[in-house]
Design a protein around this motif. Structure first.
Motif, PDB file in Angstrom:
ATOM      1  N   ASN A 234      -3.082 -13.350 -10.266  1.00 34.71           N
ATOM      2  CA  ASN A 234      -2.561 -12.385 -11.091  1.00 34.71           C
ATOM      3  C   ASN A 234      -1.645 -13.153 -12.387  1.00 34.71           C
ATOM      4  O   ASN A 234      -1.141 -14.211 -11.964  1.00 34.71           O
ATOM      5  CB  ASN A 234      -1.910 -11.392 -10.453  1.00 34.71           C
TER       6      ASN A 234
ATOM      7  N   TYR B 111       0.262  -4.229  -4.281  1.00 33.84           N
ATOM      8  CA  TYR B 111      -0.471  -4.749  -2.989  1.00 33.84           C
ATOM      9  C   TYR B 111      -0.376  -3.853  -1.857  1.00 33.84           C
ATOM     10  O   TYR B 111      -1.318  -3.238  -1.213  1.00 33.84           O
ATOM     11  CB  TYR B 111       0.016  -6.147  -2.520  1.00 33.84           C
TER      12      TYR B 111
ATOM     13  N   GLY C 286      -1.254  -6.939   5.039  1.00 30.43           N
ATOM     14  CA  GLY C 286      -1.083  -7.937   4.035  1.00 30.43           C
ATOM     15  C   GLY C 286      -1.746  -9.230   4.603  1.00 30.43           C
ATOM     16  O   GLY C 286      -1.870  -9.551   5.892  1.00 30.43           O
TER      17      GLY C 286
ATOM     18  N   ASP D 183       6.422  -6.912  -8.148  1.00 29.48           N
ATOM     19  CA  ASP D 183       5.185  -7.704  -8.663  1.00 29.48           C
ATOM     20  C   ASP D 183       5.290  -9.075  -7.775  1.00 29.48           C
ATOM     21  O   ASP D 183       6.427  -9.460  -7.661  1.00 29.48           O
ATOM     22  CB  ASP D 183       5.160  -8.171  -9.941  1.00 29.48           C
ATOM     23  N   ARG D 184       4.188  -9.576  -7.005  1.00 31.39           N
ATOM     24  CA  ARG D 184       4.311 -10.733  -6.422  1.00 31.39           C
ATOM     25  C   ARG D 184       3.316 -11.625  -6.573  1.00 31.39           C
ATOM     26  O   ARG D 184       1.988 -10.912  -7.181  1.00 31.39           O
ATOM     27  CB  ARG D 184       4.381 -10.511  -4.971  1.00 31.39           C
TER      28      ARG D 184
ATOM     29  N   GLY E  27      -0.849 -13.150   3.850  1.00 32.69           N
ATOM     30  CA  GLY E  27      -0.182 -14.136   2.982  1.00 32.69           C
ATOM     31  C   GLY E  27      -0.319 -15.485   3.500  1.00 32.69           C
ATOM     32  O   GLY E  27      -0.824 -15.704   4.809  1.00 32.69           O
TER      33      GLY E  27
ATOM     34  N   ALA F 298       1.526 -16.800  -1.610  1.00 26.37           N
ATOM     35  CA  ALA F 298       0.931 -15.559  -2.322  1.00 26.37           C
ATOM     36  C   ALA F 298       0.255 -14.809  -1.398  1.00 26.37           C
ATOM     37  O   ALA F 298      -0.243 -15.262  -0.479  1.00 26.37           O
ATOM     38  CB  ALA F 298      -0.199 -16.073  -3.567  1.00 26.37           C
ATOM     39  N   MET F 299       0.078 -13.290  -1.669  1.00 24.20           N
ATOM     40  CA  MET F 299      -0.697 -12.564  -0.869  1.00 24.20           C
ATOM     41  C   MET F 299      -2.067 -12.701  -1.274  1.00 24.20           C
ATOM     42  O   MET F 299      -2.657 -12.828  -2.482  1.00 24.20           O
ATOM     43  CB  MET F 299      -0.164 -11.146  -1.295  1.00 24.20           C
ATOM     44  N   CYS F 300      -2.973 -12.556  -0.452  1.00 24.80           N
ATOM     45  CA  CYS F 300      -4.745 -12.905  -0.598  1.00 24.80           C
ATOM     46  C   CYS F 300      -5.315 -11.766  -0.352  1.00 24.80           C
ATOM     47  O   CYS F 300      -4.699 -10.689   0.232  1.00 24.80           O
ATOM     48  CB  CYS F 300      -4.907 -14.067   0.120  1.00 24.80           C
ATOM     49  N   ASN F 301      -6.525 -11.729  -1.003  1.00 29.81           N
ATOM     50  CA  ASN F 301      -7.607 -10.746  -0.645  1.00 29.81           C
ATOM     51  C   ASN F 301      -8.912 -11.130  -0.951  1.00 29.81           C
ATOM     52  O   ASN F 301      -9.014 -12.141  -1.844  1.00 29.81           O
ATOM     53  CB  ASN F 301      -7.244  -9.408  -1.407  1.00 29.81           C
TER      54      ASN F 301
ATOM     55  N   GLN G 110      -0.529 -13.135  -6.586  1.00 26.26           N
ATOM     56  CA  GLN G 110      -1.632 -12.652  -5.668  1.00 26.26           C
ATOM     57  C   GLN G 110      -2.898 -13.730  -5.968  1.00 26.26           C
ATOM     58  O   GLN G 110      -3.031 -14.035  -7.148  1.00 26.26           O
ATOM     59  CB  GLN G 110      -2.131 -11.176  -5.969  1.00 26.26           C
TER      60      GLN G 110
ATOM     61  N   ASP H 164      -1.269  -7.618 -13.182  1.00 25.54           N
ATOM     62  CA  ASP H 164      -0.598  -7.409 -11.898  1.00 25.54           C
ATOM     63  C   ASP H 164      -0.791  -5.939 -11.321  1.00 25.54           C
ATOM     64  O   ASP H 164      -1.023  -5.159 -12.293  1.00 25.54           O
ATOM     65  CB  ASP H 164       1.071  -7.499 -12.230  1.00 25.54           C
TER      66      ASP H 164
END
Length: 840
Positions: free
Chosen positions: A599, A640, A534, A647-648, A536, A554-557, A650, A637
């Motif tokens: 999201n 991840y 992950g 759900d978090r 973050g 948030a979690m990123c990508n 993103q 959503d």
């Protein structure tokens, strides 16, 4: 000793005369001991066993809590910055040595073949700290990582040395190409040592100070605000972990105070500084290393160990019942032995030796069962892409455990039957042609059956809960389509592509994948979905004011154009990334991204579910943080890191807006067989660049399965064991009821002669069985209610008190028990009165 040997020979002759009894007892014990030994093999390897290093009890792991409020990190959250490691190494008074490590994947070229290897960046004193000796050549020293840059040397893991170099010692002194850089092989580490993380056995060790040349550049070797190395230390003699923690805390706080004056803190809020300065340093036992695998499977393995122990108790009760029945059949023999001078102690010893012989034979057979079962259990965690440093072969520790289990089984199963079988009146027994009343032990045998039913009911409830949890997890919508999708990883940075060249290469890979025959669509991301990793970040969100002591995160990508469409993730608002989002030149020393897709959970949390399009966010949570990133879309959503997670928030960025593209996880939707398409993809990418190493290949369906591997292990093994336990319990119930009918043949004959109907006789037998089963169910339900709290964390979408599961388990056990009791009941109803009375 002579008497024991004589008893042993007699026990062997006696058991040989009753082959059916012996076979049933030995097979039952083998199953119980085999199940326990198989699970214990993994418990020992994963949870109990210490590292094969010098004085492992003195090795500790140094971590920090609180400083994560400011700066970045890479890893599992236990890391420190490299400068912090250096300060602790040079200025502490409680450790005899301090070393650091950082796990990474390396692209390794040798002999014309390039592959991805599990690597580790280590300080030069790493091997010395652990007291490790080389299996060949030498290990690294502090001379190999001087300040300002290390030497390009490499130490190989022993298994990698054997598999990749055929164990050829001539490889020492030869050159490897690691991430495009030549490295000299200087040695091979001790064959017993696989690294500090048993879930990630190391293949190649290189100096940590070579990191700037190996990449990625964002790791920031000298950056104090970026944590990425794990720090390990050896305690000085006479100093414990608690004392060391107290002793090093003042030094740590002084370092934090100095760091808080850096320019990087100029815009930090007072609350951020306060939390940073109050950070705590922890010194924890590391005698077993540190492993995410251990943390994730600890509770499942302990639960399975408890289940296996329950099965062994049922086996012991079953064998005890068999021994009681055998003792009742031998009452005249035992009475005769006492009559001619044998003491009760001698007879008890003889009977215990018989049960020990049964347990020993069962243990030997159980080891064979365990060797097969342990390998099967290990298969849940090991794949070609994710080997672990765990060996399922039996060693001295496993042999000792199995022998101890056999002795315990012999005592538990044999001690009570032995004493009760000798508690008879000699004269009446020798005169009687029937059974001595004392020797029949009906109450004891029925008590054992009740215990078996209770344990079986408890195990069935557990298995049902775990099966329902697994089914609930597998029915969870991950938010993206998983069918016919291949995923694989490659690293452009480690293949020599940097800057604009990496961006061009990423486009070329994208175009190549899309044009490959059998490929419907393709995309890529920085972090793979459901792979546990992950990225973050803290955020400043337009219009959102976080509560005191909190911040937005948030979690990123980073993803390619077309990612959401290909993965089947609908956009509920706005648009997806396209070519407009790939040509922006980032400002120097600034985050490169200028647009983002968030999201639904992000919108709900930070915009109260309102309109997010056109709103802006900034990376970082300092007051006054710029917010140059515009939200252009809102995606549905999706999971991840794992199926089980909630759900978090993103945030997705257009990967090609970055000035350099490094690691990539490609997703390819195929029209036909994924394996055949993967072969074509490998050939196409090899034509593009022969040095591009592909690894971590799997379908998304496989990723989902791997995401619930712990739940699958618990559900499958607990179901198997509970079914076998139920069979053993039902056999025990059948044996008791059949024996009861046999011993009461004369009574039944008299009842039928006096007018009792066959149906009444059968109902009486069934009623007696029903009472035993009902008491067992009641006790099992109470135990399940009390133990439910211990398995709550392993359940998903179901509670320990789930009515449906409990009813199904109870009904299933009752039906099977009724079938087992029906046979002796039917036999009782068919007894002919005259024959029964004549036989008596």
């Amino acid at each position: 000793m002579a008497h024991i040997l004589a008893d042993l020979r007699y026990a062997l002759r006696s058991l040989r005369k009753v082959p059916l009894f012996t076979a049933v007892a030995v097979l039952s014990i083998a199953f119980g001991i085999g199940a326990n030994t198989a699970v214990f093999t993994l418990v020992d390897q994963v949870i109990l066993r210490k590292m094969p290093v010098a004085d492992p009890a003195a090795i500790v792991h140094v971590t920090a809590d609180g400083t994560e409020q400011y700066g970045g990190s890479f890893g599992d959250g236990s890391e420190l910055s490299f400068p912090m490691y250096r300060d602790l190494r040079d200025r502490n008074q409680v450790f005899s040595g301090v070393a650091c490590r950082a796990a990474t994947s390396l692209t390794v070229g040798y002999g014309g073949r390039t592959e991805v290897a599990s690597g580790e960046l280590v300080s030069g004193n790493f091997f010395t700290l652990l007291g490790l000796q080389p299996a060949a050549g030498r290990v690294m020293t502090t001379a190999d990582d001087p300040a300002g840059g290390g030497r390009a040397v490499a130490v190989l893991g022993y298994d990698y040395f054997v598999s990749r170099f055929n164990g050829d010692r001539q490889a020492i002194g030869r050159s490897l190409v690691v991430n495009g850089q030549p490295f000299e092989i200087i040695g091979v580490v001790d064959r017993r040592f696989h690294g500090l993380d048993l879930g990630n056995p190391v293949q190649v060790y290189v100096p940590v100070t070579m990191q700037p040349k190996l990449g990625p550049s964002w790791l920031q070797l000298e950056g104090r605000r970026f944590r990425w190395v794990q720090v390990y230390a050896r305690l000085k003699p006479g100093i414990g972990a608690t004392q060391a923690q107290a002793g090093i805390l003042p030094l740590y706080r002084s370092i934090l105070k100095q760091e808080s004056t850096d320019a990087a803190f100029a815009t930090a809020s007072a609350d951020t500084k306060r939390r940073f300065l109050s950070g705590e340093l922890s010194v924890n036992d590391a005698s077993r290393g540190r492993s995410g695998l251990r943390n994730s499977v600890r509770d499942p393995l302990l639960i399975l160990m408890a289940v296996a122990a329950g099965v062994l108790l049922i086996v012991s009760a079953n064998v005890a019942n068999l021994l009681i029945a055998r003792g009742a059949a031998r009452h005249r023999e035992l009475a005769l032995r006492q009559a001619v001078g044998a003491s009760r102690r001698q007879i008890v010893r003889l009977l215990l030796i018989e049960s020990a012989v049964l347990a020993a034979a069962g243990a030997v057979l159980g080891l064979l069962v365990a060797s097969w079962s342990a390998g099967m259990l290990l298969g849940y965690f090991v794949t070609p892409e994710s080997p672990i440093a765990v060996n399922a072969d039996a060693d001295a520790r496993i042999m000792i455990f199995t022998a101890s289990l056999a002795m315990l089984t012999a005592l538990v199963a044999g001690i009570v039957p032995a004493f009760r079988s000798t508690g008879i009146d000699i004269a009446p027994t020798l005169k009687s042609a029937g059974g001595a009343v004392v020797s029949e032990q009906p109450t004891l045998r029925k008590t054992l059956v009740v215990a078996q039913v209770a344990l079986s009911f408890l195990l069935l409830i557990g298995a049902g809960l775990f099966l329902r949890s697994l089914n609930n997890l597998l029915s969870v919508d991950p938010g993206f389509r998983t069918t016919q999708v291949l995923s694989f990883a490659f690293d452009l940075g480690r293949s020599g592509f940097q800057g604009e060249r990496s961006r061009i290469a990423a486009r070329s890979v994208y175009d190549t994948l899309r044009s490959t025959p059998g490929v419907i669509s393709a995309s890529y991301a920085y972090f793979g979905m459901l792979e546990g990793g992950g990225w973050g970040m803290g955020f400043t969100v337009e219009g959102y004011q976080p509560p005191p002591g909190d911040s937005a995160g948030a979690m990123c990508n980073g993803v390619s154009p077309g990612f959401f469409k290909e993965m089947g993730v609908p956009l509920v608002a706005g648009r997806e990334f396209d070519e407009r989002d790939t040509a922006i030149t980032p400002a120097p020393k600034d985050w490169p991204y200028r647009v983002a897709i968030v999201n639904q959970t992000f919108v709900k949390r930070y915009f109260k579910g309102g309109n997010a399009l056109g709103r802006h966010v900034g990376i970082g949570d300092d007051p006054g943080t710029a917010m140059p990133i515009e939200i252009i879309g809102v995606a549905k959503d999706m999971r991840y890191t794992a199926i089980r997670e909630d759900d978090r928030p993103q945030v997705f960025f257009p990967y090609l807006q970055a000035d350099s593209v490094t690691g990539l996880v490609a997703y390819v939707r195929t029209a036909g067989d994924p394996d055949a398409v993967m072969g074509m993809v490998r050939r196409r990418l090899a034509d593009l660049d022969p040095g591009l190493a592909i690894y971590n290949v799997a379908t998304l369906e496989h990723r989902v399965e791997r995401s619930v591997v712990n739940e699958r292990l618990i559900a499958s093994l607990s179901s198997t064991l509970s079914v076998m336990a139920t069979i053993l319990s039902v056999i025990g119930l059948y044996g008791v009821m059949a024996y009861t009918v046999t011993r009461r043949t004369r009574e039944i004959g008299i009842r039928m002669a006096l007018g009792a109907l066959a149906s009444q006789i059968a109902a009486r037998v069934l009623r007696e069985a029903a009472i035993l089963v009902s008491i067992g169910l009641l006790l099992g339900f109470g135990a399940a209610w009390w133990l439910g709290r211990y398995v709550q964390a392993q359940l998903y979408g179901v509670t320990p008190a789930d009515t449906t599961t409990i009813l199904l388990a109870g009904v299933s056990l009752t039906v099977v028990a009724a079938v087992a009791a029906m046979v002796p009941a039917r036999r009782a109803s068919r007894i002919a009165p005259m024959s029964a009375l004549r036989d008596e």
